[in-house]
Design an enzyme around this catalytic site. Sequence first.
Site, PDB file in Angstrom:
ATOM      1  N   HIS A 390       1.186  -1.076   0.100  1.00  0.00           N
ATOM      2  CA  HIS A 390       0.350   0.004  -0.148  1.00  0.00           C
ATOM      3  C   HIS A 390       0.789   1.468  -0.122  1.00  0.00           C
ATOM      4  O   HIS A 390       0.717   2.212  -1.020  1.00  0.00           O
ATOM      5  CB  HIS A 390      -0.728   0.099   0.826  1.00  0.00           C
ATOM      6  CG  HIS A 390      -1.737   1.200   1.622  1.00  0.00           C
ATOM      7  ND1 HIS A 390      -3.412   1.341   1.367  1.00  0.00           N
ATOM      8  CD2 HIS A 390      -1.453   2.808   1.987  1.00  0.00           C
ATOM      9  CE1 HIS A 390      -3.133   2.414   1.582  1.00  0.00           C
ATOM     10  NE2 HIS A 390      -2.718   3.042   1.815  1.00  0.00           N
ATOM     11  N   GLU A 391       1.873   1.735   1.051  1.00  0.00           N
ATOM     12  CA  GLU A 391       2.572   2.775   0.823  1.00  0.00           C
ATOM     13  C   GLU A 391       3.781   2.495  -0.166  1.00  0.00           C
ATOM     14  O   GLU A 391       3.702   3.478  -0.469  1.00  0.00           O
ATOM     15  CB  GLU A 391       3.802   2.956   2.096  1.00  0.00           C
ATOM     16  CG  GLU A 391       2.502   2.565   3.121  1.00  0.00           C
ATOM     17  CD  GLU A 391       1.446   3.736   3.286  1.00  0.00           C
ATOM     18  OE1 GLU A 391       1.868   4.104   3.342  1.00  0.00           O
ATOM     19  OE2 GLU A 391       0.431   3.627   4.185  1.00  0.00           O
ATOM     20  N   HIS A 394       1.881   4.226  -2.853  1.00  0.00           N
ATOM     21  CA  HIS A 394       2.244   6.220  -2.756  1.00  0.00           C
ATOM     22  C   HIS A 394       3.233   6.514  -3.615  1.00  0.00           C
ATOM     23  O   HIS A 394       3.533   7.360  -4.151  1.00  0.00           O
ATOM     24  CB  HIS A 394       1.652   6.474  -0.842  1.00  0.00           C
ATOM     25  CG  HIS A 394       0.601   6.489  -0.990  1.00  0.00           C
ATOM     26  ND1 HIS A 394      -0.503   6.887  -1.258  1.00  0.00           N
ATOM     27  CD2 HIS A 394      -0.088   5.681   0.363  1.00  0.00           C
ATOM     28  CE1 HIS A 394      -1.895   6.837  -0.732  1.00  0.00           C
ATOM     29  NE2 HIS A 394      -1.277   5.527   0.178  1.00  0.00           N
ATOM     30  N   HIS A 397       3.303   6.117  -6.709  1.00  0.00           N
ATOM     31  CA  HIS A 397       2.763   7.401  -7.507  1.00  0.00           C
ATOM     32  C   HIS A 397       3.681   8.528  -7.184  1.00  0.00           C
ATOM     33  O   HIS A 397       3.957   9.583  -8.824  1.00  0.00           O
ATOM     34  CB  HIS A 397       1.854   7.133  -7.261  1.00  0.00           C
ATOM     35  CG  HIS A 397       0.767   8.228  -7.033  1.00  0.00           C
ATOM     36  ND1 HIS A 397      -0.760   8.301  -7.420  1.00  0.00           N
ATOM     37  CD2 HIS A 397       0.767   9.423  -8.681  1.00  0.00           C
ATOM     38  CE1 HIS A 397      -0.849   9.271  -7.818  1.00  0.00           C
ATOM     39  NE2 HIS A 397      -0.153   9.701  -8.652  1.00  0.00           N
TER      40      HIS A 397
END
Length: 598
Positions: A390-391, A394, A397
């Site tokens: 998940h991190e 980020h 991105h």
Amino acid sequence: MDNKIPKRNEVPEELTWNLSDIYKTNEDWENDYESAKKEADELQVAEGKFALTADSLYDFLKGYESCISKIYKLYGYAEMKRDQDTADAENQKLYARAQSLDVFISEKLSFVEPEILNLEEGKIEDYYKQNEKLKYFKCLLDEIIRTKEHTLSKEMEMLLASAGDMAESMQNAFSSLAYADLKFPDTHDEKGNVIQLTNGRFVPLQMSENREVRKEAFEKFYERYKSFANTWASLYDGQVKKQIFYAKARKYKSSYEAAVDRNNVSTTVCDNLINCVNKNLDKMHKYVKLRKKLLGYDELHMYDVYASMVSDYKCKVSFEEAKAISLEALKPLGDDYIKVLKEAYDNRWIDVVENEGKRGGAYSSGVYGVHPYVLLNWSDTLDDVFTLVHEMGHSMHTYYSNKAQSFFDSNYKIFVAEVASTTNEVLLLKYLLDKATSDKERAYLINHFLESFKGTLYRQTMFAEFEKESNKMAEEGTPLTADTLSGLYMNLNKKYFGEEMISDPLIAYEWCRIPHFYYNFYVYQYATSFSASVAIADRILKEGQKIVDDYKRFLRSGCTSDPVSLLKIAGVDLSTETPVQEALNVFEEYIELLFVEK
């Protein structure tokens, strides 16, 4: 679970992030600090004349970009230093200085937006023709013009900017109380050992197979929060009043409208989410009924929410194992994506384990011109693996956006920030399901996927309703006390979990511990992003390279268009309820599938 939480200096270096990639020495930080102040002073001299010509506007904005990018870099470094050990006085001082500098420069440069907005209509378009290089700042200028009706005079903008330090007091006090000052009583692990209860250990203890361990930790944890309920209420009341003040000052109808407009999104998007989820609460209630049945309890309590419904399957994952799993699971995103992930793992972009004073939870922080960083609190669970991807979503991105765009254009809106992270989670889940070697393992993973829906799509929407309703209450004159906030939260909890769940009295105080309530209507974006990500991941796996290319084009786009339009590049339209409804239909399908698996 070891009893002792290590001090910061006891954590192995390879498990800490390397912040020297940002500043090698304190002197380097100080040099940028002084440089940013000097640049702000020099820019202020141009007040009243910087936008007189296309050339002067371009030259000014180049200096403005240099100054603001330094602030982001200084602030990011100081924030991460603070978060790695919130009890360290030097870290606190550094962060306070970064905050003060941010306010100082905001005051100095508060004339910029009003002066640009004072230009006659069509002047900027004329300037683009006179100086093609000015189009480098088109996204920045477009955003300033978009918010014209909510931008004040130079004097008023300076006044609002000068209140910046004061405005952050509630969030800062929350962080200090929750992560540095708040101490919990000891509790017991599954072996009966006495262990220290912490924010970082609470959820792992709630995942214990031993119900008494869960119950004891739940009651001690929330009793501690309850004992400060009036303080938490004062902090949250201050936060809401701040939001209302800024919304009124900027001529918005409500703090809710002001918050979503900040991301160039209509209130319709959040309203669609809440309305659609409320129309589908029967699915959540069906999930709760399934949980009660599979756990075999006559009564289901809030301390049973995190317990695995598939308790006869063990899954412990080390950080090294998790890295290897993530590299395989995210292969569909391409060799270039995997190469950067390996670089992050090999070069200490990640702060891995809990230490005394470390901020709880997890996050990714981007530093333009360097690379992103990730904070974790690793505890060897499957949830940690999902948190890692998940991190890193980020971070990837941010990495793609920073590489493709200028400083201002790279700063993608919060609304799209959760898409890349949750897309990674869905890809990981589908990878693990494909690799499952037994019915028990498959059931365990389906359980995890259902937990993601429960925790993200439903829980975050419930949080969004809490924020929306509490802000509305304050705007209508209802005092936000510990009683009114706890009553609101309890009613929402009962609505979302349904009659099959015993909403234990202490759950009414869960709002006290949620840091995102100080982020001003942030949480609904987790739920919209999760809905989008379910669709994007499915298309990546089914349709292959073309969709991957479209998805990466979205990742590289920064803030070059409004968030809803950017998501359409990846094939998702969040101006409608369709993505949310389709995701909720998947949730129901997996509930039925788990019935079959079991």
